[in-house]
Design an enzyme around this catalytic site. Structure first.
Site, PDB file in Angstrom:
ATOM      1  N   ASP A   1      65.025 -75.923  16.312  1.00  0.00           N
ATOM      2  CA  ASP A   1      64.382 -76.899  15.432  1.00  0.00           C
ATOM      3  C   ASP A   1      64.176 -76.382  14.014  1.00  0.00           C
ATOM      4  O   ASP A   1      63.815 -77.154  13.123  1.00  0.00           O
ATOM      5  CB  ASP A   1      63.023 -77.317  16.006  1.00  0.00           C
ATOM      6  CG  ASP A   1      63.165 -78.223  17.204  1.00  0.00           C
ATOM      7  OD1 ASP A   1      64.225 -78.857  17.344  1.00  0.00           O
ATOM      8  OD2 ASP A   1      62.217 -78.310  18.014  1.00  0.00           O
TER       9      ASP A   1
ATOM     10  N   GLU B   1      59.527 -91.927  27.330  1.00  0.00           N
ATOM     11  CA  GLU B   1      59.109 -91.254  28.566  1.00  0.00           C
ATOM     12  C   GLU B   1      57.605 -91.370  28.779  1.00  0.00           C
ATOM     13  O   GLU B   1      57.138 -91.631  29.891  1.00  0.00           O
ATOM     14  CB  GLU B   1      59.555 -89.790  28.517  1.00  0.00           C
ATOM     15  CG  GLU B   1      61.065 -89.632  28.650  1.00  0.00           C
ATOM     16  CD  GLU B   1      61.577 -88.255  28.259  1.00  0.00           C
ATOM     17  OE1 GLU B   1      62.758 -87.995  28.522  1.00  0.00           O
ATOM     18  OE2 GLU B   1      60.816 -87.453  27.702  1.00  0.00           O
TER      19      GLU B   1
ATOM     20  N   GLY C   1      60.724 -70.028  22.751  1.00  0.00           N
ATOM     21  CA  GLY C   1      61.174 -71.297  23.288  1.00  0.00           C
ATOM     22  C   GLY C   1      62.581 -71.155  23.845  1.00  0.00           C
ATOM     23  O   GLY C   1      63.032 -70.051  24.158  1.00  0.00           O
ATOM     24  N   PHE C   2      63.297 -72.256  23.954  1.00  0.00           N
ATOM     25  CA  PHE C   2      64.651 -72.198  24.514  1.00  0.00           C
ATOM     26  C   PHE C   2      65.557 -71.290  23.699  1.00  0.00           C
ATOM     27  O   PHE C   2      66.322 -70.511  24.252  1.00  0.00           O
ATOM     28  CB  PHE C   2      65.241 -73.611  24.576  1.00  0.00           C
ATOM     29  CG  PHE C   2      64.701 -74.436  25.698  1.00  0.00           C
ATOM     30  CD1 PHE C   2      65.113 -74.222  27.000  1.00  0.00           C
ATOM     31  CD2 PHE C   2      63.769 -75.436  25.455  1.00  0.00           C
ATOM     32  CE1 PHE C   2      64.604 -74.975  28.046  1.00  0.00           C
ATOM     33  CE2 PHE C   2      63.261 -76.199  26.489  1.00  0.00           C
ATOM     34  CZ  PHE C   2      63.683 -75.974  27.788  1.00  0.00           C
ATOM     35  N   GLY C   3      65.477 -71.375  22.367  1.00  0.00           N
ATOM     36  CA  GLY C   3      66.343 -70.565  21.531  1.00  0.00           C
ATOM     37  C   GLY C   3      66.021 -69.088  21.598  1.00  0.00           C
ATOM     38  O   GLY C   3      66.897 -68.261  21.847  1.00  0.00           O
TER      39      GLY C   3
END
Length: 426
Positions: free
Chosen positions: A302, A172, A15-17
């Site tokens: 997370d 959203e 993921g992003f991390g």
């Protein structure tokens, strides 16, 4: 160190991390193994666009191997993680076991149903591409079924969408579903009017976007109501069954589609670490993001719980995960280069919070600056394009957004699951 002379750094999660760590860690003396259960990096902030037929799946994902193709010291493994043995410095995968000198845990989170895992079957959450495509299929199928029914009660149920959770994801989704029904689908059907679809957003606290300043929260509610979303704040969910949401007061809402956006918890693998966790299952990390008693293991994104100097926890957002990744990459790089010493404490730079509500509608707060409406929407769009991996993806998403903005047409309204009544009929 492991038996091999070459230091082994294992990263779990792309993921992003995890991906940011691989991009920032460039020590030539180490080997990096990146493990993920999928072959792509997913831009999660735009998952709701796939779920609401605004973008196709390929436009918000990029193959991991493609992103890291110019990094020969990084090995990518497509394999689920089944266990962790910190004492032996081992990661157990479905197909084999790998040994590490440093371990970076970046497996992200999962939907938190607050002690009711059985609700997941009736109210899917939004964490993966498969989740988004499934939600899109079911929502579009509901309109198709409504076109074919003459029963008034069934028609009403089919055209009701309930979103549970008034955080950024819930807001959203609700706003995008309202626009999908009222503007995108309105000319597609002959026997129903999609504009009559009922979009209900349920939030247990007093207001939506409770983490935002109160005035922005109120502005969000106003913009949602302008789109036709029915807000139910201070409303708790007591039970969820197939096609039904039961509220605390006993009221039952009948809906073909129920979407869960109310909570996130860490990967269940944190329970195997033998360290202290918070209520959401996140690891209570040291100031340098390492695990207590295991300086060679780090948790980011997370999976990590850490209090800032102001007493607030570092939020579970992509910029935080990327900053954590860069911090850990620097620590490991320094120690491999013989610069071991007192590790620096991680400090989170809050770049602000944003949430989109609909076409040219959003709210944003950056420091003391508050934005709403079109200006906030443009800021949101620009920020997400900057973080989107791959130039091709940025260009495609920009073109798609411009096209959708001016035409209200969406090219991702494809149903890829066969309706139950058509299965096994050739």
């Amino acid at each position: 160190m492991a038996e091999s002379k070459i230091p082994q750094v294992v990263v779990l999660g792309a993921g992003f991390g995890g991906l940011a760590f691989c991009q920032h860690f460039k020590n030539p003396s180490a080997r990096v193994t990146l493990v993920d259960r999928t072959n792509h990096h997913l831009f999660q902030p735009l998952l709701y666009q796939v779920a609401t037929a605004g973008l196709s799946a390929a436009e918000i994902a990029q193959p991991i191997r493609s992103i890291l193709s110019d990094r020969p010291n990084i090995t990518v493994l497509l394999d689920p993680v089944t266990d962790l043995n910190l004492a032996r410095r081992q990661v157990v995968l479905e197909s084999k076991t790998i040994v590490y000198d440093y371990l970076v845990l970046a497996l992200g989170g999962r939907n938190n149903y607050f002690g009711h895992p059985e609700w997941e079957s009736f109210a899917p959450g939004l964490k993966t591409l498969a989740d988004a495509v499934h939600i899109r299929n079911q929502v579009l199928l509901a309109f198709e079924k409504a076109e074919n029914t003459a029963d008034a009660a069934e028609h009403k149920r089919l055209m009701t969408i309930v979103v549970i959770g008034g955080g950024p994801t819930g807001v959203e989704l609700a706003g995008a579903f309202a626009e999908l029904a009222r503007h995108v689908l309105k000319r597609d059907f002959r026997h129903i009017d999609p504009a009559h679809a009922k979009i209900i957003l349920i939030e247990g606290s007093l207001r939506v976007l409770s983490s935002f300043p109160e005035d922005l929260s109120k502005d969000t509610a106003r913009q949602l109501e302008q789109l036709g979303v029915h807000l139910r704040t201070s409303t708790a969910v007591k039970n969820i069954r197939r096609g039904e949401v039961q509220l605390d007061g006993g009221e039952i809402i009948h809906a073909e589609n129920i979407i869960w956006a109310a909570g996130v918890s860490a990967s269940p693998l944190t329970e195997k670490l033998g360290v202290e966790l918070d209520r959401a299952g996140r690891v209570k990390v040291n100031p340098d993001l390492s695990l207590p008693g295991h300086p060679e293991v780090f948790a980011i994104g997370d999976m990590a719980f850490m209090l800032q100097e102001n007493g607030k926890a570092v939020p579970g957002v992509s910029p935080a995960a990327m900053q954590m990744a860069q911090h850990v990459a620097q620590i490991i790089d320094d120690e491999l280069n013989g610069k071991a010493g007192t590790r620096a404490k991680f400090k989170y730079w809050d770049k602000g919070s944003m949430a989109t509500i609909g076409r040219s509608k959003a709210v944003a707060v950056v420091g003391k600056i508050k934005l709403t409406g079109f200006v906030a929407w443009m800021a949101w769009l620009s920020l997400h394009l900057i973080f989107l991996i791959g130039f091709r993806n940025k260009l495609i998403v920009l073109i798609q957004w411009i096209y959708s903005y001016f035409t209200y047409k969406r090219g991702a309204r494809i149903i890829t699951e066969r309706p139950p009544n058509l299965k096994n009929k050739g």
